[in-house]
Design an enzyme around this catalytic site. Structure first.
Site, mmCIF file in Angstrom:
data_model
loop_
_atom_site.group_PDB
_atom_site.id
_atom_site.type_symbol
_atom_site.label_atom_id
_atom_site.label_comp_id
_atom_site.label_asym_id
_atom_site.label_seq_id
_atom_site.Cartn_x
_atom_site.Cartn_y
_atom_site.Cartn_z
ATOM 1 N N THR A 63 0.829 -1.199 0.000
ATOM 2 C CA THR A 63 0.000 0.000 0.000
ATOM 3 C C THR A 63 0.870 1.258 0.000
ATOM 4 O OG1 THR A 63 -1.770 -1.186 1.138
ATOM 5 C CG2 THR A 63 -1.869 1.209 1.172
ATOM 6 N N LYS A 67 1.031 4.056 -3.011
ATOM 7 C CA LYS A 67 0.844 5.485 -2.773
ATOM 8 C C LYS A 67 1.992 6.283 -3.389
ATOM 9 C CE LYS A 67 -1.649 5.063 1.626
ATOM 10 N NZ LYS A 67 -1.559 5.322 3.078
ATOM 11 N N ALA A 84 3.784 5.804 3.615
ATOM 12 C CA ALA A 84 3.695 4.795 4.664
ATOM 13 C C ALA A 84 2.246 4.326 4.764
ATOM 14 C CB ALA A 84 4.152 5.365 5.996
ATOM 15 N N ASP A 85 2.037 3.231 5.411
ATOM 16 C CA ASP A 85 0.687 2.766 5.682
ATOM 17 C C ASP A 85 0.689 2.038 7.014
ATOM 18 O OD1 ASP A 85 -2.014 2.739 4.464
ATOM 19 O OD2 ASP A 85 -1.811 0.591 4.835
ATOM 20 N N THR A 86 -0.436 2.071 7.667
ATOM 21 C CA THR A 86 -0.579 1.401 8.960
ATOM 22 C C THR A 86 -1.668 0.346 8.838
ATOM 23 O OG1 THR A 86 0.003 3.426 10.131
ATOM 24 C CG2 THR A 86 -1.126 1.732 11.398
#
Length: 92
Positions: A63, A67, A84-86
């Site tokens: 992800t 992005k 970043a992704d969480t």
């Protein structure tokens, strides 16, 4: 090295390296602000539900990469794109 031949994209007014935060997250924006990192914000238009994955770690990495790839063409070469992704998991 002059700015004209510098491969790093720079802000025309300050000469700072151009940094783009590829995130709509208020927490990431605040983190950059608190660290004093000059940056721009760009939200990526991706369908996160269409990303195939086997583990939550893989989902977060893919992800974030998606992005960055979606935003990158909007900026000149040498711009630092931070994405970043969480992903939150429970019991596994």
């Amino acid at each position: 090295m002059s700015l004209a031949t510098d491969p790093v994209a720079r802000d025309q007014e300050t000469g700072d390296r151009r940094i783009v935060l590829a995130s709509a997250s208020p927490r990431r924006r605040e983190m950059f602000r608190l660290l004093g990192i000059p940056h721009e914000i760009a939200s990526a238009d991706i369908d996160e539900t269409a990303i195939p994955y086997k583990t939550t770690r893989e989902l977060a990495l893919k992800t974030a990469y998606a992005k960055a790839c979606e935003i990158e063409p909007r900026y000149p070469a040498g711009t630092l794109i931070v994405a970043a992704d969480t992903v939150v998991t429970m019991e596994g």
